[in-house]
Each structure stands twice: as C-alpha cells, then as structure tokens.
Design a protein around this motif. Structure first.
Motif, PDB file in Angstrom:
ATOM      1  N   UNK A  11      47.345  22.525  39.599  1.00  0.00           N
ATOM      2  CA  UNK A  11      46.673  22.180  40.863  1.00  0.00           C
ATOM      3  C   UNK A  11      45.511  23.128  41.170  1.00  0.00           C
ATOM      4  N   UNK A  12      45.566  24.340  40.608  1.00  0.00           N
ATOM      5  CA  UNK A  12      44.500  25.307  40.871  1.00  0.00           C
ATOM      6  C   UNK A  12      44.970  26.498  41.690  1.00  0.00           C
ATOM      7  N   UNK A  13      46.294  26.701  41.770  1.00  0.00           N
ATOM      8  CA  UNK A  13      46.853  27.791  42.583  1.00  0.00           C
ATOM      9  C   UNK A  13      46.376  29.154  42.088  1.00  0.00           C
ATOM     10  N   UNK A  14      46.511  29.372  40.791  1.00  0.00           N
ATOM     11  CA  UNK A  14      46.137  30.671  40.230  1.00  0.00           C
ATOM     12  C   UNK A  14      44.647  30.956  40.398  1.00  0.00           C
ATOM     13  N   UNK A  15      43.837  29.942  40.160  1.00  0.00           N
ATOM     14  CA  UNK A  15      42.381  30.078  40.298  1.00  0.00           C
ATOM     15  C   UNK A  15      42.020  30.487  41.717  1.00  0.00           C
ATOM     16  N   UNK A  16      42.603  29.825  42.695  1.00  0.00           N
ATOM     17  CA  UNK A  16      42.270  30.113  44.091  1.00  0.00           C
ATOM     18  C   UNK A  16      42.888  31.432  44.558  1.00  0.00           C
TER      19      UNK A  16
END
Ligand code: ADP
Ligand code: ADP
Ligand code: ZN
Length: 214
Positions: A11-16
C-alpha cells in the motif's frame, strides 16, 4: 503524535513512514523490518519466524507485541509511526494498553486504500537499498541509472524473499481476514481517516500531512 499507517502489503506504508521520519523526525516502528532483522541476524526468534514470513502468514501476536513493547519502553521519540502493526485485534488492544502505560495516546489511524491489482504490480517490482532501506520500484520509482541510491549512494539493492505472487496471495488473505477488521475497530473509536493510496507518492504524502495537521 503517534499514528498507525494501515493498508495491505504494498500500500505504501513503508515509503510514507520514511517520509515522515525525514520531514517530522518521527520514529518508524515497522514490525516487518524488526522481524527481518531478527531473521538476518540468526537469532532463535529469527529462525522461528523465517518460515512463517516466507509463506506470507502472520507471526504470532506474542512475538510482535513483545517487539513493540521493548521499543516503546526503550526508545524516546516525539512521535511513533506504527507501520505494519497492529495486524490483529489482539495486537490493537495490546498497543492501546502499552501506550496508556507509557502515558501516551494514539492520535490517528490512516488507512491507505489501494486495489489488489495495483498491489501485485507494486510488490513484484519492489526493491530496497541494502544500506539505508530506501524503497524503490522498477516502474514507479526506479533505482537511478548510475545504480546509486538517491539517499545514501549505496550500490547494493535487495528484493524480499516474500515479494512474489504466491506469497502475496497469502498475505492479502491474511490482511482481509485478520487485519481489515481493525478498520471498523478504529472507525468506531473515531480515529480512522481513509486516504487514496493509489495516488502518486508525493500526493499521498500531502494527504497524510493534511490528516496530521487536523
Ligand atoms: P508489507 O510491507 O509487505 O506489508 P511487512 O514488512 O510489514 O510487509 O511484513 C512482512 C511479514 O512480516 C508479514 O507477511 C508477516 O509474516 C510478518 N509481520 C510483520 N508485521 C507483523 C505483525 N504485526 N503481526 C504478525 N506478523 C507480522
Ligand atoms: P508497504 O510498506 O505498505 O508494503 P512500500 O512502501 O514498501 O509498501 O511500497 C510498495 C512498493 O510500491 C514499493 O516498490 C514502492 O516504491 C511502491 N510505491 C509506494 N507508494 C507508491 C505510490 N503512491 N505510487 C506508486 N508506487 C508506490
Ligand atoms: Zn540507500
């Protein structure tokens, strides 16, 4: 301020979370990263979790709650980002109690909404810098042509053993069965905000910033 970034694998958790660390000096607590560290350093616990993680199943609540407990008791921060935790109702209850015990509150739960087709593409194209953990994507965020990490200049990149379609199927099933009930749980507590995780990385970052300003 303490927040949870919630969403299925990819989902993009780590990126954000990394963006928030950089822009706000918050501390990222990723149980996935902690478990991979344990696995790589060959601890007893690491050996136990390796097979479970490779298959895409959830590690026991006892293990991940123990990891988070230790961090909350030892790390001082002006805000934690919980990334990939909690993933079950038992973990959510435990987090509430642990924060209360530390005299802290949970301030927001951000659900990153994405569709399953996008997840397959994101996960199978994911790599990370072996040195600093910066997250790349073959299609949406490629490693620069000179082969150097934009953050640290490192030249070694890793792909996760569980970032394949087979394991992703199990991870998605685990998410829908065990983690998605937390959406209702936090909604009922008045803490949930949904954002569009399909937007580009900067747009998502802006949406998260807007939630945190409220
Ligand atoms: P992703 O970034 O793809 O969502 P993570 O790095 O958060 O994946 O997690 C990788 C794996 O580590 C999971 O598939 C699971 O096996 C284990 N894991 C991570 N966090 C938890 C948790 N809170 N509870 C149980 N298992 C976890
Ligand atoms: P999670 O921690 O939720 O599993 P990641 O942050 O690791 O997700 O992102 C999964 C993959 O998708 C990575 O390759 C990352 O570069 C890419 N990605 C993250 N956010 C976006 C976005 N908003 N648009 C396109 N690709 C993204
Ligand atoms: Zn790097």
């Amino acid at each position: 301020m303490n927040i949870i970034l919630m969403g299925p694998p990819g989902a993009g958790k780590g990126t954000q979370a990394r963006n928030l660390v950089e822009t706000r000096g918050m501390v990222q607590l990723s149980t996935g990263d902690m478990l991979r560290e344990a696995k790589d350093s060959g601890t007893e616990m690491g050996k136990i979790v390796a097979e479970v993680m490779a298959k895409g199943q959830l590690v026991t609540d006892e293990i991940v709650i123990g990891l988070i407990k230790e961090k909350l008791e030892t790390v001082k921060a002006n805000g934690f980002i919980f990334d990939g935790f909690p993933r079950t109702l038992a973990q959510a209850d435990a987090l509430g109690k642990l924060l209360e015990g530390e005299g802290q509150t949970l301030d927001a739960v951000i659900e990153m909404e994405v569709d399953d087709a996008a997840l397959v593409q994101r996960i199978t194209a994911r790599s990370t810098c072996a040195h600093c953990g910066e997250v790349y994507n073959d299609i949406t965020k490629p490693i620069p042509a000179d082969g150097k990490c934009t953050v640290c200049g490192g030249t070694e990149f890793k792909r996760r053993a569980d970032d394949n379609e087979e394991s992703l199927k199990t991870r998605l099933m685990e998410y829908y069965k065990k983690t998605s009930p937390l959406i209702g749980y936090y909604y009922a507590k008045g803490m949930l905000t949904k954002i569009d995780g399909l937007a580009d990385i900067d747009t998502v970052q802006g949406e998260i910033a807007a939630v945190l300003h409220k």
